[in-house]
Scaffold this motif. Structure first.
Motif, PDB file in Angstrom:
ATOM      1  N   GLU A 112       0.834  -1.204   0.000  1.00 28.41           N
ATOM      2  CA  GLU A 112       0.000   0.000   0.000  1.00 28.41           C
ATOM      3  C   GLU A 112       0.871   1.257   0.000  1.00 28.41           C
ATOM      4  O   GLU A 112       0.582   2.224  -0.699  1.00 28.41           O
ATOM      5  CB  GLU A 112      -0.914  -0.011   1.219  1.00 28.41           C
ATOM      6  CG  GLU A 112      -1.915   1.111   1.251  1.00 28.41           C
ATOM      7  CD  GLU A 112      -2.811   1.036   2.484  1.00 28.41           C
ATOM      8  OE1 GLU A 112      -3.491   2.041   2.748  1.00 28.41           O
ATOM      9  OE2 GLU A 112      -2.823  -0.012   3.171  1.00 28.41           O
ATOM     10  N   PHE A 113       1.959   1.231   0.771  1.00 33.23           N
ATOM     11  CA  PHE A 113       2.891   2.356   0.808  1.00 33.23           C
ATOM     12  C   PHE A 113       3.506   2.601  -0.566  1.00 33.23           C
ATOM     13  O   PHE A 113       3.590   3.732  -1.034  1.00 33.23           O
ATOM     14  CB  PHE A 113       3.995   2.101   1.834  1.00 33.23           C
ATOM     15  CG  PHE A 113       5.091   3.118   1.804  1.00 33.23           C
ATOM     16  CD1 PHE A 113       4.906   4.370   2.365  1.00 33.23           C
ATOM     17  CD2 PHE A 113       6.300   2.833   1.189  1.00 33.23           C
ATOM     18  CE1 PHE A 113       5.907   5.325   2.325  1.00 33.23           C
ATOM     19  CE2 PHE A 113       7.309   3.774   1.145  1.00 33.23           C
ATOM     20  CZ  PHE A 113       7.114   5.027   1.714  1.00 33.23           C
ATOM     21  N   ILE A 114       3.927   1.530  -1.227  1.00 31.93           N
ATOM     22  CA  ILE A 114       4.549   1.660  -2.553  1.00 31.93           C
ATOM     23  C   ILE A 114       3.548   2.223  -3.552  1.00 31.93           C
ATOM     24  O   ILE A 114       3.871   3.123  -4.328  1.00 31.93           O
ATOM     25  CB  ILE A 114       5.113   0.306  -3.018  1.00 31.93           C
ATOM     26  CG1 ILE A 114       6.318  -0.066  -2.150  1.00 31.93           C
ATOM     27  CG2 ILE A 114       5.502   0.342  -4.491  1.00 31.93           C
ATOM     28  CD1 ILE A 114       6.809  -1.477  -2.344  1.00 31.93           C
ATOM     29  N   VAL A 115       2.330   1.722  -3.543  1.00 32.12           N
ATOM     30  CA  VAL A 115       1.310   2.208  -4.471  1.00 32.12           C
ATOM     31  C   VAL A 115       1.009   3.681  -4.225  1.00 32.12           C
ATOM     32  O   VAL A 115       0.980   4.486  -5.158  1.00 32.12           O
ATOM     33  CB  VAL A 115       0.019   1.356  -4.369  1.00 32.12           C
ATOM     34  CG1 VAL A 115      -1.126   2.005  -5.125  1.00 32.12           C
ATOM     35  CG2 VAL A 115       0.271  -0.045  -4.893  1.00 32.12           C
ATOM     36  N   ARG A 116       0.806   4.049  -2.963  1.00 35.96           N
ATOM     37  CA  ARG A 116       0.510   5.451  -2.643  1.00 35.96           C
ATOM     38  C   ARG A 116       1.671   6.372  -3.008  1.00 35.96           C
ATOM     39  O   ARG A 116       1.476   7.475  -3.495  1.00 35.96           O
ATOM     40  CB  ARG A 116       0.150   5.608  -1.177  1.00 35.96           C
ATOM     41  CG  ARG A 116      -1.220   5.066  -0.857  1.00 35.96           C
ATOM     42  CD  ARG A 116      -1.584   5.349   0.569  1.00 35.96           C
ATOM     43  NE  ARG A 116      -2.902   4.827   0.878  1.00 35.96           N
ATOM     44  CZ  ARG A 116      -3.541   5.071   1.990  1.00 35.96           C
ATOM     45  NH1 ARG A 116      -2.997   5.826   2.923  1.00 35.96           N
ATOM     46  NH2 ARG A 116      -4.725   4.554   2.209  1.00 35.96           N
ATOM     47  N   SER A 117       2.882   5.912  -2.767  1.00 37.49           N
ATOM     48  CA  SER A 117       4.060   6.711  -3.113  1.00 37.49           C
ATOM     49  C   SER A 117       4.155   6.908  -4.620  1.00 37.49           C
ATOM     50  O   SER A 117       4.438   8.007  -5.098  1.00 37.49           O
ATOM     51  CB  SER A 117       5.332   6.035  -2.600  1.00 37.49           C
ATOM     52  OG  SER A 117       5.313   5.947  -1.207  1.00 37.49           O
TER      53      SER A 117
ATOM     54  N   GLY B  87       3.819  10.314  -9.250  1.00 39.68           N
ATOM     55  CA  GLY B  87       3.276  10.504 -10.603  1.00 39.68           C
ATOM     56  C   GLY B  87       2.480  11.790 -10.710  1.00 39.68           C
ATOM     57  O   GLY B  87       2.604  12.542 -11.673  1.00 39.68           O
ATOM     58  N   ALA B  88       1.665  12.062  -9.701  1.00 40.75           N
ATOM     59  CA  ALA B  88       0.869  13.291  -9.703  1.00 40.75           C
ATOM     60  C   ALA B  88       1.773  14.516  -9.633  1.00 40.75           C
ATOM     61  O   ALA B  88       1.546  15.515 -10.325  1.00 40.75           O
ATOM     62  CB  ALA B  88      -0.110  13.285  -8.530  1.00 40.75           C
ATOM     63  N   ALA B  89       2.830  14.446  -8.822  1.00 41.27           N
ATOM     64  CA  ALA B  89       3.764  15.572  -8.718  1.00 41.27           C
ATOM     65  C   ALA B  89       4.486  15.797 -10.040  1.00 41.27           C
ATOM     66  O   ALA B  89       4.670  16.934 -10.487  1.00 41.27           O
ATOM     67  CB  ALA B  89       4.771  15.317  -7.607  1.00 41.27           C
ATOM     68  N   TRP B  90       4.875  14.693 -10.720  1.00 43.21           N
ATOM     69  CA  TRP B  90       5.578  14.818 -11.996  1.00 43.21           C
ATOM     70  C   TRP B  90       4.659  15.406 -13.067  1.00 43.21           C
ATOM     71  O   TRP B  90       5.059  16.273 -13.829  1.00 43.21           O
ATOM     72  CB  TRP B  90       6.122  13.466 -12.441  1.00 43.21           C
ATOM     73  CG  TRP B  90       6.927  13.554 -13.703  1.00 43.21           C
ATOM     74  CD1 TRP B  90       8.186  14.030 -13.835  1.00 43.21           C
ATOM     75  CD2 TRP B  90       6.502  13.159 -15.003  1.00 43.21           C
ATOM     76  NE1 TRP B  90       8.583  13.956 -15.147  1.00 43.21           N
ATOM     77  CE2 TRP B  90       7.567  13.424 -15.884  1.00 43.21           C
ATOM     78  CE3 TRP B  90       5.334  12.596 -15.517  1.00 43.21           C
ATOM     79  CZ2 TRP B  90       7.496  13.158 -17.236  1.00 43.21           C
ATOM     80  CZ3 TRP B  90       5.267  12.332 -16.872  1.00 43.21           C
ATOM     81  CH2 TRP B  90       6.341  12.614 -17.718  1.00 43.21           C
ATOM     82  N   LEU B  91       3.411  14.929 -13.110  1.00 44.38           N
ATOM     83  CA  LEU B  91       2.465  15.445 -14.108  1.00 44.38           C
ATOM     84  C   LEU B  91       2.185  16.924 -13.909  1.00 44.38           C
ATOM     85  O   LEU B  91       1.945  17.654 -14.864  1.00 44.38           O
ATOM     86  CB  LEU B  91       1.150  14.653 -14.065  1.00 44.38           C
ATOM     87  CG  LEU B  91       1.222  13.239 -14.614  1.00 44.38           C
ATOM     88  CD1 LEU B  91      -0.099  12.515 -14.361  1.00 44.38           C
ATOM     89  CD2 LEU B  91       1.545  13.231 -16.090  1.00 44.38           C
ATOM     90  N   GLY B  92       2.216  17.368 -12.672  1.00 43.57           N
ATOM     91  CA  GLY B  92       1.958  18.767 -12.382  1.00 43.57           C
ATOM     92  C   GLY B  92       3.185  19.648 -12.506  1.00 43.57           C
ATOM     93  O   GLY B  92       3.094  20.865 -12.389  1.00 43.57           O
TER      94      GLY B  92
END
Length: 101
Positions: free
Chosen positions: A5-10, A15-20
């Motif tokens: 769960e930690f790996i998925v959330r990270s 990914g969201a930070a990179w896209l933004g």
């Protein structure tokens, strides 16, 4: 929190930070608006085949993971109604390919 769960959330957060970030634009990803609004039932041509079909495909769900799917759980009549509704609303691409066990 479990490790998976930690790996998925990270990964989602990164990914969201990179896209933004501006790095997304620096890699050549355009943010130009589309020339028009697209619809799932738009007719498109598949490559150079000349085959015309709807932009959106609908799986028939007859063989899912572990030979189980929510669509096949519906039964024949409800699944038939679901597929006919898709057809009535412009869908022309129905994926009926199953895999062998």
């Amino acid at each position: 929190m479990k490790r998976r769960e930690f790996i998925v959330r990270s990964a989602v957060g990164l990914g969201a930070a990179w896209l933004g970030s501006k790095a997304f634009l620096a890699h050549g990803f355009e943010t130009t608006p589309l020339p028009r609004k697209f619809s799932a039932s738009d007719t498109v041509t598949l490559g150079k085949t000349g085959i015309k079909t709807s932009r959106l495909a609908m799986g028939t769900g007859t063989v899912g993971s572990g030979h189980h799917s929510h669509q096949s759980d519906l039964g024949v009549k409800p699944l038939s109604d679901l597929l006919l509704n898709g057809y009535d609303n412009g869908l022309r691409f129905f994926d009926s390919c199953g895999r062998s066990a």
